[in-house]
Design a protein around this motif. Structure first.
Motif, PDB file in Angstrom:
ATOM      1  N   GLU A   1       9.389  29.858  12.625  1.00  0.00           N
ATOM      2  CA  GLU A   1       9.854  28.530  12.226  1.00  0.00           C
ATOM      3  C   GLU A   1      10.982  28.665  11.200  1.00  0.00           C
ATOM      4  OE1 GLU A   1       7.025  25.160  11.449  1.00  0.00           O
ATOM      5  OE2 GLU A   1       7.786  25.485   9.412  1.00  0.00           O
ATOM      6  N   ILE A   2      12.037  27.889  11.399  1.00  0.00           N
ATOM      7  CA  ILE A   2      13.171  27.893  10.472  1.00  0.00           C
ATOM      8  C   ILE A   2      13.463  26.459  10.075  1.00  0.00           C
ATOM      9  CG2 ILE A   2      15.618  28.362  10.271  1.00  0.00           C
ATOM     10  CD1 ILE A   2      15.235  30.799  11.818  1.00  0.00           C
ATOM     11  N   LYS A   3      13.589  26.229   8.776  1.00  0.00           N
ATOM     12  CA  LYS A   3      13.900  24.892   8.257  1.00  0.00           C
ATOM     13  C   LYS A   3      15.375  24.858   7.885  1.00  0.00           C
ATOM     14  CE  LYS A   3       9.217  24.239   6.667  1.00  0.00           C
ATOM     15  NZ  LYS A   3       8.313  24.076   5.560  1.00  0.00           N
ATOM     16  N   LEU A   4      16.125  23.999   8.566  1.00  0.00           N
ATOM     17  CA  LEU A   4      17.566  23.922   8.344  1.00  0.00           C
ATOM     18  C   LEU A   4      17.967  22.790   7.411  1.00  0.00           C
ATOM     19  CD1 LEU A   4      18.744  24.518  12.014  1.00  0.00           C
ATOM     20  CD2 LEU A   4      18.668  26.178  10.154  1.00  0.00           C
ATOM     21  N   GLY A   5      17.033  21.939   7.034  1.00  0.00           N
ATOM     22  CA  GLY A   5      17.351  20.782   6.211  1.00  0.00           C
ATOM     23  C   GLY A   5      16.808  20.907   4.802  1.00  0.00           C
ATOM     24  N   SER A   6      16.542  19.766   4.204  1.00  0.00           N
ATOM     25  CA  SER A   6      16.018  19.696   2.838  1.00  0.00           C
ATOM     26  C   SER A   6      14.490  19.596   2.890  1.00  0.00           C
ATOM     27  CB  SER A   6      16.598  18.468   2.142  1.00  0.00           C
ATOM     28  OG  SER A   6      16.169  17.293   2.811  1.00  0.00           O
TER      29      SER A   6
ATOM     30  N   GLU B   1      12.760  17.094   1.974  1.00  0.00           N
ATOM     31  CA  GLU B   1      12.423  15.746   2.445  1.00  0.00           C
ATOM     32  C   GLU B   1      12.582  15.637   3.963  1.00  0.00           C
ATOM     33  OE1 GLU B   1      15.045  16.047  -0.014  1.00  0.00           O
ATOM     34  OE2 GLU B   1      13.453  16.123  -1.508  1.00  0.00           O
ATOM     35  N   GLU B   2      13.653  16.227   4.486  1.00  0.00           N
ATOM     36  CA  GLU B   2      13.908  16.267   5.929  1.00  0.00           C
ATOM     37  C   GLU B   2      14.104  17.721   6.333  1.00  0.00           C
ATOM     38  OE1 GLU B   2      16.646  13.507   7.794  1.00  0.00           O
ATOM     39  OE2 GLU B   2      16.801  12.470   5.875  1.00  0.00           O
ATOM     40  N   PRO B   3      13.024  18.419   6.714  1.00  0.00           N
ATOM     41  CA  PRO B   3      13.121  19.864   6.932  1.00  0.00           C
ATOM     42  C   PRO B   3      13.965  20.289   8.140  1.00  0.00           C
ATOM     43  CG  PRO B   3      10.895  19.079   7.352  1.00  0.00           C
ATOM     44  CD  PRO B   3      11.670  17.926   6.838  1.00  0.00           C
ATOM     45  N   LYS B   4      14.142  19.455   9.142  1.00  0.00           N
ATOM     46  CA  LYS B   4      14.894  19.802  10.353  1.00  0.00           C
ATOM     47  C   LYS B   4      14.457  21.178  10.871  1.00  0.00           C
ATOM     48  CE  LYS B   4      18.767  16.842   9.361  1.00  0.00           C
ATOM     49  NZ  LYS B   4      20.186  16.655   9.298  1.00  0.00           N
ATOM     50  N   ILE B   5      13.273  21.194  11.410  1.00  0.00           N
ATOM     51  CA  ILE B   5      12.636  22.443  11.832  1.00  0.00           C
ATOM     52  C   ILE B   5      13.072  22.825  13.238  1.00  0.00           C
ATOM     53  CG2 ILE B   5      10.410  23.511  12.343  1.00  0.00           C
ATOM     54  CD1 ILE B   5       9.225  21.649  10.197  1.00  0.00           C
ATOM     55  N   THR B   6      13.351  24.105  13.427  1.00  0.00           N
ATOM     56  CA  THR B   6      13.613  24.674  14.738  1.00  0.00           C
ATOM     57  C   THR B   6      12.946  26.039  14.797  1.00  0.00           C
ATOM     58  OG1 THR B   6      15.305  25.110  16.411  1.00  0.00           O
ATOM     59  CG2 THR B   6      15.814  25.783  14.155  1.00  0.00           C
TER      60      THR B   6
ATOM     61  N   LYS C   1      24.097  22.160  12.367  1.00  0.00           N
ATOM     62  CA  LYS C   1      22.869  21.362  12.404  1.00  0.00           C
ATOM     63  C   LYS C   1      23.132  19.875  12.614  1.00  0.00           C
ATOM     64  CE  LYS C   1      22.441  21.154   7.410  1.00  0.00           C
ATOM     65  NZ  LYS C   1      21.698  21.664   6.287  1.00  0.00           N
ATOM     66  N   ASP C   2      24.338  19.400  12.310  1.00  0.00           N
ATOM     67  CA  ASP C   2      24.665  17.988  12.516  1.00  0.00           C
ATOM     68  C   ASP C   2      24.886  17.649  13.990  1.00  0.00           C
ATOM     69  OD1 ASP C   2      26.989  19.596  12.408  1.00  0.00           O
ATOM     70  OD2 ASP C   2      28.237  17.835  12.045  1.00  0.00           O
ATOM     71  N   VAL C   3      24.967  18.647  14.841  1.00  0.00           N
ATOM     72  CA  VAL C   3      25.176  18.435  16.275  1.00  0.00           C
ATOM     73  C   VAL C   3      23.880  18.038  16.977  1.00  0.00           C
ATOM     74  CG1 VAL C   3      25.854  19.598  18.421  1.00  0.00           C
ATOM     75  CG2 VAL C   3      27.095  20.061  16.312  1.00  0.00           C
ATOM     76  N   PHE C   4      22.746  18.456  16.438  1.00  0.00           N
ATOM     77  CA  PHE C   4      21.457  18.234  17.078  1.00  0.00           C
ATOM     78  C   PHE C   4      20.895  16.859  16.744  1.00  0.00           C
ATOM     79  CE2 PHE C   4      21.819  22.814  16.265  1.00  0.00           C
ATOM     80  CZ  PHE C   4      21.753  23.274  17.564  1.00  0.00           C
ATOM     81  N   GLY C   5      20.160  16.277  17.682  1.00  0.00           N
ATOM     82  CA  GLY C   5      19.439  15.025  17.436  1.00  0.00           C
ATOM     83  C   GLY C   5      18.057  15.380  16.933  1.00  0.00           C
ATOM     84  N   TRP C   6      17.816  15.199  15.641  1.00  0.00           N
ATOM     85  CA  TRP C   6      16.546  15.601  15.044  1.00  0.00           C
ATOM     86  C   TRP C   6      15.484  14.520  15.174  1.00  0.00           C
ATOM     87  CZ3 TRP C   6      16.135  20.592  14.010  1.00  0.00           C
ATOM     88  CH2 TRP C   6      17.302  21.312  13.818  1.00  0.00           C
ATOM     89  N   SER C   7      15.871  13.298  15.444  1.00  0.00           N
ATOM     90  CA  SER C   7      14.898  12.222  15.641  1.00  0.00           C
ATOM     91  C   SER C   7      15.451  11.285  16.716  1.00  0.00           C
ATOM     92  CB  SER C   7      14.652  11.459  14.337  1.00  0.00           C
ATOM     93  OG  SER C   7      15.792  10.690  14.016  1.00  0.00           O
TER      94      SER C   7
END
Length: 140
Positions: free
Chosen positions: A40-45, A47-52, A74-80
């Motif tokens: 598991e890798i967290k690319l965000g903060s 508050e918003e971990p943006k896990i991949t 990371k801004d290219v992906f739809g996280w929600s």
């Protein structure tokens, strides 16, 4: 030797080269998993971990390079679902191909373990909050 015979010999050699080879026994009989273990890798903060997830089999240098690349884009992906407003309903809508001439069968309600039920309710709430799904009521 006749000219045509020489050409035929070349064709036989070519056919031998193109024959499929047997798979190594390591892949055939050992029942090994075809899917890598993931990390598991967290690319965000926080508050918003943006896990991949990435393959655990990557070397340290490959892992660092890959994570840096994902972080840059990371801004290219739809996280929600909220980040996917143009999602075509033909792709995202589930429809059942049922025969209208057949009588529907009512199934018993399914029960889940309390820990799992809480997780399911949370995911359903998220999907409803983004208008990705909605409740449908049927008579009986």
């Amino acid at each position: 030797m006749i000219f045509g015979e020489e050409q035929d010999a070349g064709k036989e050699d070519e056919e031998l080269v193109n024959e499929p080879k047997e798979a190594p026994l390591l892949l055939e009989d050992r029942g090994q998993a075809t899917i890598d273990e993931l990390v598991e890798i967290k690319l965000g903060s926080p508050e918003e971990p943006k896990i991949t997830y990435v393959s655990k089999s990557l070397s340290n240098s490959e892992m660092k390079e890959y994570v840096a690349y994902l972080s840059d884009y990371k801004d290219v992906f739809g996280w929600s679902y909220k980040e996917m407003p143009g999602l075509d309903l033909k792709v995202a809508t589930h429809k059942l191909a049922v025969d209208p001439s057949k009588r529907p069968v009512k199934q018993a309600q399914r029960r889940f373990h309390s820990d799992l039920a809480a997780k399911i309710e949370l995911e359903i709430y998220k999907l409803q909050a983004t208008n990705f799904i909605h409740e449908v009521k049927y008579p009986t």
